[in-house]
Design an enzyme around this catalytic site. Structure first.
Site, PDB file in Angstrom:
ATOM      1  N   GLY A 173       0.824  -1.209   0.000  1.00 47.08           N
ATOM      2  CA  GLY A 173       0.000   0.000   0.000  1.00 47.08           C
ATOM      3  C   GLY A 173       0.851   1.248   0.000  1.00 47.08           C
ATOM      4  O   GLY A 173       1.925   1.280   0.601  1.00 47.08           O
ATOM      5  N   THR A 176       5.503   2.289   5.452  1.00 45.17           N
ATOM      6  CA  THR A 176       4.139   1.833   5.716  1.00 45.17           C
ATOM      7  C   THR A 176       3.418   2.875   6.549  1.00 45.17           C
ATOM      8  O   THR A 176       4.020   3.501   7.426  1.00 45.17           O
ATOM      9  CB  THR A 176       4.059   0.491   6.473  1.00 45.17           C
ATOM     10  OG1 THR A 176       2.795   0.390   7.131  1.00 45.17           O
ATOM     11  CG2 THR A 176       5.103   0.386   7.539  1.00 45.17           C
ATOM     12  N   ASP A 234       1.085   1.961   8.513  1.00 45.46           N
ATOM     13  CA  ASP A 234       0.666   1.227   9.716  1.00 45.46           C
ATOM     14  C   ASP A 234       1.690   1.275  10.850  1.00 45.46           C
ATOM     15  O   ASP A 234       1.381   0.912  11.975  1.00 45.46           O
ATOM     16  CB  ASP A 234       0.410  -0.241   9.369  1.00 45.46           C
ATOM     17  CG  ASP A 234      -0.796  -0.414   8.456  1.00 45.46           C
ATOM     18  OD1 ASP A 234      -1.749   0.369   8.596  1.00 45.46           O
ATOM     19  OD2 ASP A 234      -0.777  -1.318   7.614  1.00 45.46           O
ATOM     20  N   MET A 281      -7.672   3.209   9.171  1.00 48.08           N
ATOM     21  CA  MET A 281      -6.971   2.053   8.606  1.00 48.08           C
ATOM     22  C   MET A 281      -6.106   1.365   9.666  1.00 48.08           C
ATOM     23  O   MET A 281      -5.919   1.873  10.768  1.00 48.08           O
ATOM     24  CB  MET A 281      -6.114   2.494   7.428  1.00 48.08           C
ATOM     25  CG  MET A 281      -6.908   2.630   6.135  1.00 48.08           C
ATOM     26  SD  MET A 281      -5.826   2.939   4.721  1.00 48.08           S
ATOM     27  CE  MET A 281      -6.811   2.246   3.391  1.00 48.08           C
ATOM     28  N   GLY A 282      -5.562   0.213   9.299  1.00 48.87           N
ATOM     29  CA  GLY A 282      -4.709  -0.552  10.202  1.00 48.87           C
ATOM     30  C   GLY A 282      -5.447  -1.777  10.691  1.00 48.87           C
ATOM     31  O   GLY A 282      -5.987  -1.794  11.794  1.00 48.87           O
ATOM     32  N   GLU A 310     -10.424  -0.304  11.378  1.00 46.65           N
ATOM     33  CA  GLU A 310     -11.049  -1.259  10.450  1.00 46.65           C
ATOM     34  C   GLU A 310     -10.844  -2.691  10.935  1.00 46.65           C
ATOM     35  O   GLU A 310     -11.536  -3.601  10.490  1.00 46.65           O
ATOM     36  CB  GLU A 310     -10.487  -1.099   9.037  1.00 46.65           C
ATOM     37  CG  GLU A 310      -9.002  -1.413   8.931  1.00 46.65           C
ATOM     38  CD  GLU A 310      -8.452  -1.298   7.508  1.00 46.65           C
ATOM     39  OE1 GLU A 310      -9.215  -1.405   6.548  1.00 46.65           O
ATOM     40  OE2 GLU A 310      -7.223  -1.092   7.380  1.00 46.65           O
ATOM     41  N   GLN A 340      -6.439   8.483   3.385  1.00 43.34           N
ATOM     42  CA  GLN A 340      -5.415   8.699   4.416  1.00 43.34           C
ATOM     43  C   GLN A 340      -4.021   8.252   3.982  1.00 43.34           C
ATOM     44  O   GLN A 340      -3.035   8.620   4.609  1.00 43.34           O
ATOM     45  CB  GLN A 340      -5.812   8.040   5.740  1.00 43.34           C
ATOM     46  CG  GLN A 340      -6.008   6.545   5.699  1.00 43.34           C
ATOM     47  CD  GLN A 340      -6.959   6.049   6.803  1.00 43.34           C
ATOM     48  OE1 GLN A 340      -6.606   6.013   7.968  1.00 43.34           O
ATOM     49  NE2 GLN A 340      -8.167   5.670   6.414  1.00 43.34           N
ATOM     50  N   ARG A 341      -3.945   7.472   2.911  1.00 43.80           N
ATOM     51  CA  ARG A 341      -2.612   7.060   2.449  1.00 43.80           C
ATOM     52  C   ARG A 341      -2.223   7.705   1.126  1.00 43.80           C
ATOM     53  O   ARG A 341      -1.134   7.443   0.626  1.00 43.80           O
ATOM     54  CB  ARG A 341      -2.531   5.530   2.366  1.00 43.80           C
ATOM     55  CG  ARG A 341      -3.335   4.916   1.250  1.00 43.80           C
ATOM     56  CD  ARG A 341      -3.300   3.398   1.323  1.00 43.80           C
ATOM     57  NE  ARG A 341      -3.811   2.835   0.097  1.00 43.80           N
ATOM     58  CZ  ARG A 341      -4.166   1.569  -0.059  1.00 43.80           C
ATOM     59  NH1 ARG A 341      -4.049   0.721   0.946  1.00 43.80           N
ATOM     60  NH2 ARG A 341      -4.607   1.125  -1.210  1.00 43.80           N
TER      61      ARG A 341
END
Lengths: 429, 429
Positions: free
Chosen positions: A12, A140, A142, A192-193, A248, A302-303
């Protein structure tokens, strides 16, 4: 003139992934005696398999510089494809493409898995007499690269920007929620995550003094949908409203199937996002007011959002890319460039190296000690960790005719030298 | 010293609503002989009914100035409550509160409905011998204030900022989608605007040359879910991917109920957002590739986000607030301040007035002539209309300790002079 260079991205995207790309490319350009042509694998390792090598040396230096404020992976592409150890033909193909194009340096921008892949490719190349230097560049949103002791890397480039996204977005959401209650007392926002809670945790940066009715539900909270509903209902009773940030990866359970009026199954419950499940559940059973819950799901924004990018993150992403090139020259094969935090009150980092193998075999978890006893908040220790990563200024994004001026690379590719790739042919041959 | 002032907001917030509020307040402060204390109805007309009048004259001038970069309605609050003509007791209560607090000027920031309300309050006040000057200040992200000929108002403050939100956000989404296909070939984004398509239409500003695979589904398109699916599938076949912007008002039909494994109805199909319906439908039937559709639903963020705000919109919102005060002084009761576009190539506006009655009895539709023949795009005439509204620069938002520094008003309220309000007591007389 040295051997050619191949840089590729995996997984991602992040808002700063191209900043690392720029760092790698410009550092290579700074050493024309050591490095030949710099290629990018178009759409990551998939582009290498297909021998689609984008020529970055042929691009204008201005476009390369614009990479810093170009989010996501549109410039050279990324892929979800993973080289698996039993797919020996994939690895062999990569080595063959590297040999055909005289690639001596491989920079791989990605997470733990990518570090493993880079390591394996370098080992296979060396077995076959190809002197390949593979260096990893961490990436990342995350923040899950490295180990749980933060000894391999303090934080991953990309995380600071998504943390800033949540800090600033939740500030606006608070203005909405405070102003629009009592008719809209609850605003649910999905972060996310899937497995790790660093992203929802960053929402606390919006309100470090805990003045707003903010509840954070991380995947690690140990709570379920009923716990969430109770916590939100309590907050609405107490404060009249609530801001709910939910991962999520928060476990909402299996909620059945969607059937049409004839009873046919339309979608399974996976058709619902966590945000939808939570909003519906709150509206059905959970709200002690007549107002309704609303939900926002920013999703991939968000990314791939440059507007929120952290200037600290942008700079670190660039420097870690440059560091990877320095490692390739000084230390050789088998490392990932890394960011380590210096001790002390003032935020300072140094760029260093760690063995790819160590990263590949590590796993990071959100520290249990950073989850508040309430399970719906993080601790101040987390805030001390995360606060410097979002920086103190706005990114400087060029606008042309009202729009963001992103880098635009010309589609100049290396001439193909090998037959088209099919795994079958490799297995047979 | 003149009579006191009451300013209130109604309906959904916008990023620039407080810029208009600042305009009203500062223009009143500039005329200390004509205006007394400036109050805000806390949470709009509901605050007036409850006699909760926030004292804006008692606030620091710095906080008033910060309103310009404070999004949404957190500063003074808004409400969804509508005064209905048969609820005479509500109107009577407002007039009584105005009389009790010597309110001579009423500035109402809102949409068509609010202009109607402002007009009715002024008429009732005058019937009862209270000399009230009511002036409207237009506001909505939907751009649905005024008439379809754009003669009453060219565009509503708030629209330029949400248009910029979509222009810039879709630019980032294109970087994601181009970089992440083929594994994620379709990205669906749900836009606000239940009945009118100005917001999804603005996504075209991201790509005025039509270089990206962008499809826009407005509520006015005349298309249904099957048409949408076909159009997206065609685009994926042709370009390998698609960016899909769909209005929350796009008709996706009734999709049944969600049942648990025992067959109990959990939620009705209204539990699904348009974005979820489209993503699920594409994944079940529509995609000619193995990749999956993803969906983003920014939701309320588009109306409470200062980062994307248009500097043109911010300035116009401020000026239209000031204009309302000028109208109150020069022209008196019964007008809405408005923004009209001057003819010519260069974007220029003038601030003017239109009768509240005309606005209240008008309705705006998205011009049919601005929908492209394909029904999934807008025309260049729309782009010429919308492009100037998003401006050419970034807003200047103060940051303190990494966070946005929003206005913080002190909770200083006018002393209550009336008994608590109950409609029953008013009806009894």
């Amino acid at each position: 003139m040295g051997k050619n260079v191949l840089v590729a991205q995996s997984g991602g995207p992040t808002p700063v992934i191209n900043s690392s790309l720029r760092g790698v490319v410009e550092a290579c350009f700074d050493h024309p005696d050591e490095f030949g042509t710099v290629y990018a694998g178009h759409h990551g390792i998939e582009g290498v398999l297909k021998e689609e090598l984008l020529d970055l040396s042929a691009q204008s230096r201005e476009e390369i510089a614009l990479l810093s404020t170009t989010p996501a992976a549109g410039a050279i592409g990324t892929c979800r494809y993973k080289l698996k150890s039993h797919q020996e033909e994939d690895f062999q193909r990569v080595v063959d493409v590297f040999r055909a194009h005289d690639i001596g340096y491989f920079f791989y921008i990605g997470g733990n898995d990518s570090m493993d892949t880079a390591n394996k490719i370098a080992l296979l190349a060396r077995e076959q007499g190809l002197d390949l230097v593979a260096v990893g560049v961490p990436k990342t949103i995350d923040n899950d690269v490295g180990d749980s002791e933060f000894e391999l890397i303090d934080h991953t480039p990309g995380y600071g920007s998504v943390a800033r996204y949540w800090a600033l977005m939740v500030q606006g959401a608070e203005e909405e929620n405070r102003g629009s209650s009592p008719s809209d007392p609850v605003l649910v926002m999905q972060a996310m995550g899937r497995k790790i809670g660093f992203i929802p945790a960053a929402a606390r940066l919006a309100d470090p003094e805990r003045e707003t009715p903010l509840l954070i539900f991380m995947p690690e909270s140990g709570l379920d949908l009923d716990d969430l509903t109770d916590a939100v209902a309590d907050m609405v009773r107490e404060r009249g409203r609530a801001l709910v940030v939910v991962s999520e990866g928060f476990p909402v359970g299996d909620l059945g199937e969607l059937r049409d009026s004839f009873g046919h199954v339309m979608f399974s419950s996976s058709a619902l996002t966590v945000e939808r499940v939570v909003v519906n559940h709150l509206n059905e059973v959970g709200l002690p007011t007549r107002g309704a819950a609303r939900g926002n799901m920013p999703g991939t924004d968000q990314r791939h959002n440059m507007i929120y990018a952290s200037t600290v993150d942008l700079e670190e992403a660039y420097q870690v890319g440059r560091k990877a090139v320095e490692i390739a020259l000084r230390d050789g094969n088998g490392y990932m460039a890394t960011i380590l935090r210096e001790p002390g009150e003032v935020y300072q980092v140094r760029y260093d190296k760690v063995p790819l193998e160590m990263v590949a075999n590590s796993e990071r978890h959100f520290p249990e000690a950073w989850i508040a006893p309430s399970r719906v908040d993080v601790t101040d220790d987390f805030l001390r960790y995360a606060r410097p990563l979002i920086g103190d200024s706005w990114p400087s994004i060029p606008l042309v005719d009202g729009r963001q001026r992103f880098a635009r690379l010309e589609p100049i590719f290396a001439e193909k030298k090998l037959p088209e790739y099919t795994p079958q042919a490799y297995r047979a041959g």
